[in-house]
Design an enzyme around this catalytic site. Sequence first.
Site, PDB file in Angstrom:
ATOM      1  N   GLY A 205      36.056  39.353  40.265  1.00  0.00           N
ATOM      2  CA  GLY A 205      35.750  40.139  41.455  1.00  0.00           C
ATOM      3  C   GLY A 205      36.088  41.589  41.193  1.00  0.00           C
TER       4      GLY A 205
ATOM      5  N   CYS B  49      44.874  41.179  37.927  1.00  0.00           N
ATOM      6  CA  CYS B  49      44.073  42.253  38.528  1.00  0.00           C
ATOM      7  C   CYS B  49      43.687  43.242  37.438  1.00  0.00           C
ATOM      8  CB  CYS B  49      44.893  42.946  39.619  1.00  0.00           C
ATOM      9  SG  CYS B  49      43.987  44.274  40.456  1.00  0.00           S
ATOM     10  N   LEU B  50      42.427  43.654  37.454  1.00  0.00           N
ATOM     11  CA  LEU B  50      41.951  44.622  36.460  1.00  0.00           C
ATOM     12  C   LEU B  50      42.698  45.949  36.585  1.00  0.00           C
ATOM     13  CD1 LEU B  50      38.133  43.878  36.822  1.00  0.00           C
ATOM     14  CD2 LEU B  50      39.537  43.372  34.816  1.00  0.00           C
TER      15      LEU B  50
ATOM     16  N   HIS C 265      42.369  44.990  48.375  1.00  0.00           N
ATOM     17  CA  HIS C 265      42.107  46.280  47.716  1.00  0.00           C
ATOM     18  C   HIS C 265      41.532  47.288  48.718  1.00  0.00           C
ATOM     19  CE1 HIS C 265      43.013  45.728  43.488  1.00  0.00           C
ATOM     20  NE2 HIS C 265      42.281  44.630  43.389  1.00  0.00           N
TER      21      HIS C 265
HETATM   22  O1  GNR Z   1      39.480  38.985  37.446  1.00  0.00           O
HETATM   23  C1  GNR Z   1      40.279  38.745  38.349  1.00  0.00           C
HETATM   24  N1  GNR Z   1      40.893  37.536  38.379  1.00  0.00           N
HETATM   25  C2  GNR Z   1      41.611  37.091  39.458  1.00  0.00           C
HETATM   26  C3  GNR Z   1      42.396  35.974  39.279  1.00  0.00           C
HETATM   27  C4  GNR Z   1      43.126  35.485  40.331  1.00  0.00           C
HETATM   28  C5  GNR Z   1      43.073  36.089  41.545  1.00  0.00           C
HETATM   29  C6  GNR Z   1      42.310  37.212  41.734  1.00  0.00           C
HETATM   30  C7  GNR Z   1      41.580  37.709  40.693  1.00  0.00           C
HETATM   31  S1  GNR Z   1      40.584  39.107  40.930  1.00  0.00           S
HETATM   32  C8  GNR Z   1      40.615  39.778  39.340  1.00  0.00           C
HETATM   33  C9  GNR Z   1      39.727  40.992  39.241  1.00  0.00           C
HETATM   34  C10 GNR Z   1      40.283  42.056  40.144  1.00  0.00           C
HETATM   35  O2  GNR Z   1      41.223  42.748  39.886  1.00  0.00           O
HETATM   36  N2  GNR Z   1      39.713  42.196  41.302  1.00  0.00           N
HETATM   37  O3  GNR Z   1      40.200  43.062  42.195  1.00  0.00           O
HETATM   38 NI    NI Z   2      42.317  43.283  41.736  1.00  0.00          NI
END
Ligand code: GNR
Ligand code: NI
Length: 188
Positions: A46, A102-103, A148
């Site tokens: 996501g 989270c990225l 976010h």
């Molecule tokens: O890639 C993502 N993996 C994830 C794993 C567990 C819970 C949420 C996520 S979202 C994350 C990508 C991201 O930072 N989205 O905001």
């Molecule tokens: Ni995230």
Amino acid sequence: MTVLKIYVAPHPVLKKKAEPVAKVTDKDRKLMDDMLETMYATDGIGLAAPQVGVSKRILVLDVEQKRDDDIPPQERRVKPLCFVNPEIIWESEDRRVYNEGCLSVPGQYAEVARPDKVRVKYLDYDGKEREIEADKLLATCLQHEMDHLDGILFVDHLSTLKRDIVMRKLKKYKKENEEEMAESHVLL
Ligand code: GNR
Ligand code: NI
């Protein structure tokens, strides 16, 4: 389409409450296309607009995407979903714990408990009003992305002690991976 730069914590755009979209325009659709391309390119399930430096209430996800290393990013697309101005209209009492990443907090993971199921009202890619009932990974990811839009990161759900540990580890991770990160899609 363009792969956008990902903003990494701590950055002010990640702490801001994002602005609602008055009407879904072609410019917003271009942003959603670029966000999807960025998400597949960076191995995310996501992505929320503030993570690419745009403080608007827009997010994309594809929790069913193919995630094998040998599949090129452009072939990972299975069920891309776009959400504009999403709102939780119902949540279950039951919680579900998931080891989140989270990225914008690269290399760090922690268990977060969230409602197991949510019902969300939103505008889709075409600006049409829709509702979705999400469970399992979709529910977890959707709530992570919606956070976010309110300037909340998964680490904000942890105790102060745990959050401090993760943020300290992130600082170390950034230092150790400076070169790789500079060449990647990450904005330091
Ligand atoms: O890639 C993502 N993996 C994830 C794993 C567990 C819970 C949420 C996520 S979202 C994350 C990508 C991201 O930072 N989205 O905001
Ligand atoms: Ni995230």
